[in-house]
Write a protein that holds these residues in place. Structure first.
Motif, PDB file in Angstrom:
ATOM      1  N   THR A 190       0.908  -1.293   0.159  1.00  0.00           N
ATOM      2  CA  THR A 190      -0.200   0.075  -0.217  1.00  0.00           C
ATOM      3  C   THR A 190       0.772   1.260  -0.087  1.00  0.00           C
ATOM      4  O   THR A 190       0.710   2.249  -0.629  1.00  0.00           O
ATOM      5  CB  THR A 190      -0.991  -0.083   1.367  1.00  0.00           C
ATOM      6  N   LEU A 191       2.093   1.124   0.843  1.00  0.00           N
ATOM      7  CA  LEU A 191       2.969   2.329   0.721  1.00  0.00           C
ATOM      8  C   LEU A 191       3.337   2.548  -0.637  1.00  0.00           C
ATOM      9  O   LEU A 191       3.786   3.796  -1.295  1.00  0.00           O
ATOM     10  CB  LEU A 191       3.859   2.033   1.670  1.00  0.00           C
ATOM     11  N   LEU A 192       3.890   1.410  -1.391  1.00  0.00           N
ATOM     12  CA  LEU A 192       4.522   1.687  -2.598  1.00  0.00           C
ATOM     13  C   LEU A 192       3.474   2.014  -3.651  1.00  0.00           C
ATOM     14  O   LEU A 192       4.037   2.925  -4.680  1.00  0.00           O
ATOM     15  CB  LEU A 192       5.273   0.254  -3.175  1.00  0.00           C
ATOM     16  N   LEU A 193       2.270   1.701  -3.551  1.00  0.00           N
ATOM     17  CA  LEU A 193       1.180   1.892  -4.477  1.00  0.00           C
ATOM     18  C   LEU A 193       0.357   3.397  -4.162  1.00  0.00           C
ATOM     19  O   LEU A 193      -0.335   3.753  -4.741  1.00  0.00           O
ATOM     20  CB  LEU A 193       0.079   0.736  -4.715  1.00  0.00           C
ATOM     21  N   ASN A 194       0.830   3.904  -3.196  1.00  0.00           N
ATOM     22  CA  ASN A 194       0.466   5.185  -2.535  1.00  0.00           C
ATOM     23  C   ASN A 194      -1.256   4.950  -2.435  1.00  0.00           C
ATOM     24  O   ASN A 194      -2.115   5.851  -2.887  1.00  0.00           O
ATOM     25  CB  ASN A 194       0.586   6.182  -3.306  1.00  0.00           C
ATOM     26  N   GLN A 195      -1.618   3.885  -1.936  1.00  0.00           N
ATOM     27  CA  GLN A 195      -3.061   3.532  -1.627  1.00  0.00           C
ATOM     28  C   GLN A 195      -3.346   3.508  -0.117  1.00  0.00           C
ATOM     29  O   GLN A 195      -2.455   3.014   0.602  1.00  0.00           O
ATOM     30  CB  GLN A 195      -3.448   2.124  -2.041  1.00  0.00           C
ATOM     31  N   PRO A 196      -4.452   3.716   0.294  1.00  0.00           N
ATOM     32  CA  PRO A 196      -4.964   3.798   1.741  1.00  0.00           C
ATOM     33  C   PRO A 196      -4.957   2.526   1.996  1.00  0.00           C
ATOM     34  O   PRO A 196      -5.372   1.607   1.250  1.00  0.00           O
ATOM     35  CB  PRO A 196      -6.207   4.656   1.768  1.00  0.00           C
ATOM     36  N   GLU A 197      -4.754   2.231   3.267  1.00  0.00           N
ATOM     37  CA  GLU A 197      -5.066   0.659   3.775  1.00  0.00           C
ATOM     38  C   GLU A 197      -6.573   0.320   3.800  1.00  0.00           C
ATOM     39  O   GLU A 197      -7.519   1.132   4.131  1.00  0.00           O
ATOM     40  CB  GLU A 197      -4.728   0.461   5.319  1.00  0.00           C
ATOM     41  N   ALA A 248      -1.974  -4.652  -4.039  1.00  0.00           N
ATOM     42  CA  ALA A 248      -0.828  -4.341  -2.932  1.00  0.00           C
ATOM     43  C   ALA A 248      -0.269  -5.489  -2.143  1.00  0.00           C
ATOM     44  O   ALA A 248       0.921  -5.240  -1.915  1.00  0.00           O
ATOM     45  CB  ALA A 248      -1.524  -3.329  -1.815  1.00  0.00           C
TER      46      ALA A 248
END
Length: 167
Positions: free
Chosen positions: A102-109, A131
Motif C-alpha cells: 500500500t505504501l509503494l502503490l500510494n493507496q490507503p489501507e 498491494a
C-alpha cells in the motif's frame, strides 16, 4: 564455526531426498552440490529460501527446492528457511507485506476481515491483491538480499576469527 552451527540444524539429506513432495525432482536430487555446505552454497540457499518464504503461494517447499536445484545451492537450507512463514508467523508477515504494498502503490489501507472461502479470495484479489502481491515481492527480494549478504558477512567473519585464533 558457522558451518558447524548450520550443520547442527540441518535435516538428514536422505530424509529430504525421499520426502514425498520432493520426489518430483527425481535424479536431480542426486547432484552433490545440493548437499555441500560452504560459503557459496549457504549464502545462495539463504537467498532462495528467504525469497520463497515471502511469496504467498502453496507448495513453497517445492519452489525453494526447485530454486536450489536451478542455482545449485544447499537444498536443505533452502527448504528449511521456507518455514519462516508458518501458521503462527504468516499473518504478521503477510500483513506487513500488504502494508509495504500500500505504501509503494500510494493507496490507503483497506479494512478487511479474513474468511476461508473462495468468494472472499476472489473479491480480495481485486481489492487488496495488487498491494499484497507487490509488497510480498518487494519483501521477498529484500529478505533474499539481506540473507545473501548477511550470511556471507557472518561466514567471512567466522573464518577470519578462526584464522586469527590459530596464530
Amino acid at each position: 564455526m558457522a558451518k558447524k552451527t548450520i550443520q547442527r540444524f540441518l535435516p538428514d539429506p536422505n530424509k529430504i531426498r525421499h520426502h514425498k513432495s520432493l520426489r518430483i525432482f527425481g535424479h536431480l536430487l542426486q547432484d552433490a552440490n545440493l548437499w555441500h555446505l560452504n560459503r557459496r552454497s549457504a549464502r545462495g540457499a539463504f537467498a532462495v529460501g528467504l525469497f520463497f518464504a515471502f511469496i504467498p503461494v502453496p507448495f513453497q517447499m517445492v519452489l525453494a527446492a526447485a530454486g536450489a536445484i536451478v542455482f545449485r545451492v544447499n537444498l536443505p537450507i533452502s527448504v528449511a528457511l521456507v518455514w519462516l512463514t508458518n501458521p503462527l508467523t504468516m499473518p504478521p508477515i503477510f500483513y506487513g507485506s500488504y502494508l509495504v504494498g500500500t505504501l509503494l502503490l500510494n493507496q490507503p489501507e483497506q479494512h478487511f476481515v479474513f474468511e476461508a472461502s473462495w468468494a472472499w479470495f476472489l473479491e480480495s484479489i481485486e481489492t487488496i491483491g495488487p498491494a499484497f502481491l507487490l509488497g510480498s515481492l518487494v519483501c521477498a527480494s529484500i529478505a533474499s538480499i539481506i540473507g545473501y549478504f548477511g550470511i556471507d558477512i557472518i561466514w567471512r567473519r567466522t573464518v577470519l576469527k578462526a584464522w586469527s585464533a590459530r596464530n
